[in-house]
Design a protein around this motif. Structure first.
Motif, PDB file in Angstrom:
ATOM      1  N   GLY A 290       1.073  -1.409  -0.042  1.00 37.44           N
ATOM      2  CA  GLY A 290       0.076  -0.478   0.124  1.00 37.44           C
ATOM      3  C   GLY A 290       0.686   1.178   0.285  1.00 37.44           C
ATOM      4  O   GLY A 290       0.632   2.245  -1.119  1.00 37.44           O
TER       5      GLY A 290
ATOM      6  N   ILE B 290      -7.603   0.639   3.533  1.00 38.61           N
ATOM      7  CA  ILE B 290      -6.765  -0.047   4.033  1.00 38.61           C
ATOM      8  C   ILE B 290      -7.182  -1.278   5.644  1.00 38.61           C
ATOM      9  O   ILE B 290      -7.271  -2.002   5.077  1.00 38.61           O
ATOM     10  CB  ILE B 290      -5.352  -0.058   3.934  1.00 38.61           C
ATOM     11  CG1 ILE B 290      -4.245  -1.382   3.775  1.00 38.61           C
ATOM     12  CG2 ILE B 290      -4.313   0.717   5.432  1.00 38.61           C
ATOM     13  CD1 ILE B 290      -2.640  -1.919   3.182  1.00 38.61           C
TER      14      ILE B 290
ATOM     15  N   GLY C 200      -5.353  -2.622   0.430  1.00 36.88           N
ATOM     16  CA  GLY C 200      -4.453  -3.613   0.075  1.00 36.88           C
ATOM     17  C   GLY C 200      -4.454  -5.166   0.881  1.00 36.88           C
ATOM     18  O   GLY C 200      -5.606  -4.733   1.888  1.00 36.88           O
TER      19      GLY C 200
ATOM     20  N   GLY D  36      -0.464  -3.637  -2.597  1.00 35.06           N
ATOM     21  CA  GLY D  36      -1.594  -2.873  -1.972  1.00 35.06           C
ATOM     22  C   GLY D  36      -2.486  -2.262  -3.879  1.00 35.06           C
ATOM     23  O   GLY D  36      -0.996  -3.014  -4.808  1.00 35.06           O
TER      24      GLY D  36
END
Ligand code: PMP
Ligand code: GLU
Length: 395
Positions: A103, A207, A237, A250
């Motif tokens: 990510g 995330i 991600g 990610g």
């Protein structure tokens, strides 16, 4: 040439990642045989589920070990489109998807692809350590929004900070380090301001999407304000939800020109993320998700336990957040005598009683500490006992 001169001016303005530094310190103390409890790391203590590991083993056995498309294999891009449709009701096509090595790399690629010198990026604080430094590395100027009540950016603050140079607003919900999350109405409030400024793009870092508790309903800006889809990068991600921090995958969805620009950055820097990890991520996104609910029940129990124990300590005040696996207590009641700052406090906490936490200053919020509760209950109990004993003489 001395090393001082070797390092670029750009890099010398960048701070080392405080979250990774504390994790490293815990690792070193453990290797020395010390009985240290690390509550600094931002990663689940759970293992990557077996079906995901098996997909990686199968990929190796099948020889899927070569370069791939720079910004992701078609199978993973399709799995990501399906995920966005299934979980977020967002329509992306594979050409609107980027896959990067983590990510972190998605964010960095997006910033490098879009920032010219002097371009501003609005970052609500407290914020994850890496946003401002990534912006600086990419040549931009981080504009730190002072914390609003409950650590959520309000429309008034946002409106005040936007200038003609604003290129991005970064929104992270649930948040690292506070765990707070924006509900639909709060996002709609921000969207109303953003509509007035068509030059501002929005980067939503989702995330921690799957790590929400107490029936909090996660939602994301491009969904609640579809008219802003055209200028939103929806980032996510596999690191946190699937306990895959080491695999480095990610991804993001965004309009095609931005995705193309990010691929151009990758083509001249990293090339593709690991082919094996990409196949593992396909299995993660397309596979069973029932383990998430089981793990969330455990995370919630841990959160409630840690919040209760911290609030029972005189001088600490700890909100009960909606998501992620962090709590972000205020410790100003403990400062001023033996320790002046959260940094001194956190340093002594690890040196004297061997509990690793991250000082709030690293997240642009002094007088706080970040505690990750992604650890087993026994460790959390021991850590809370040690913190309580450590704090007793400080009030
Ligand atoms: N965004 C936030 C808010 C995070 O906490 C993290 C964790 N490091 C990331 C992005 C990046 O995660 P990763 O690079 O492991 O995918
Ligand atoms: N996001 C995690 C944290 O904040 C992992 C470490 C990092 O990449 O900063 O601790």
């Amino acid at each position: 040439m001395s090393t001082d001169k070797l390092i670029s001016q750009r890099l010398s303005k960048i701070a080392p990642s405080a979250t990774l530094a504390i994790t490293q310190k815990v690792r070193t103390l453990k290797a020395e045989g010390k009985d240290v409890i690390g509550l600094g790391a931002g990663e689940p203590d759970f293992d990557t589920p077996d079906h995901i590991k098996q997909a990686a083993i199968d990929a190796i056995a099948a020889g899927k070990t070569k370069y791939t498309n720079v910004d992701g294999i078609p199978e993973l891009k399709q799995a990501i489109c399906d995920k966005f449709a299934r979980d977020n009701d967002l329509a992306y096509t594979p050409g609107q998807i980027n896959v990067s090595p983590g990510g972190k790399a998605v964010l960095y690629n997006a910033l490098v692809a879009t920032l010219d010198p002097g371009d501003e990026v609005i970052i609500p604080t407290p914020c994850w350590v890496s946003y401002p430094d990534m912006v600086k590395l990419a040549g931009g100027v981080p504009v730190m929004a002072q914390p609003d009540p409950e650590f959520k950016l309000t429309p008034v603050t946002l409106d005040r900070l936007i200038t003609p140079k604003t290129r991005w607003l970064i929104l992270n919900s649930p948040s690292n380090p506070t765990g707070t999350a924006y509900n639909r109405d709060e996002l709609l409030g921000l969207a109303e301001v953003l509509r007035k400024y068509p030059h501002v793009w929005i980067l939503t870092d989702d995330i921690y999407e799957h790590l929400v508790y107490d029936r909090f309903e996660f939602t994301t800006l491009a969904y609640v304000a579809p008219d802003l889809w055209e200028r939103t990068l929806t980032m996510n991600g596999v690191s946190k939800a699937y306990a895959m921090t080491g695999w480095r995958i990610g991804y993001a969805g965004a309009p095609r020109p931005l995705i193309g620009a990010m691929a151009k950055v990758m083509g001249q820097t990293t090339s593709n993320p690991s082919s094996i990890s990409q196949w593992a991520a396909v299995a993660a996104l397309n596979g069973p998700h029932d383990f998430l609910a089981e793990r969330n029940t455990i995370f919630k129990e841990r959160r409630d336990f840690v919040v209760d124990r911290l609030n029972a300590i005189e001088g600490i005040s700890c909100p009960n957040p909606d998501g992620a696996f962090y709590v972000f207590p205020e410790i100003s009641g403990l400062l001023g005598r033996k320790f002046k700052t959260d940094i001194e406090f956190s340093t002594a906490l690890i040196d004297e009683v061997h509990v690793g936490v991250v000082p709030g200053t690293a997240f642009y919020a002094p007088d706080h500490i970040r505690i990750s509760y992604a650890s087993g209950m026994d460790e959390l109990k021991q850590a809370c006992d040690r913190i309580a004993d450590f704090c007793k003489p400080l009030v």
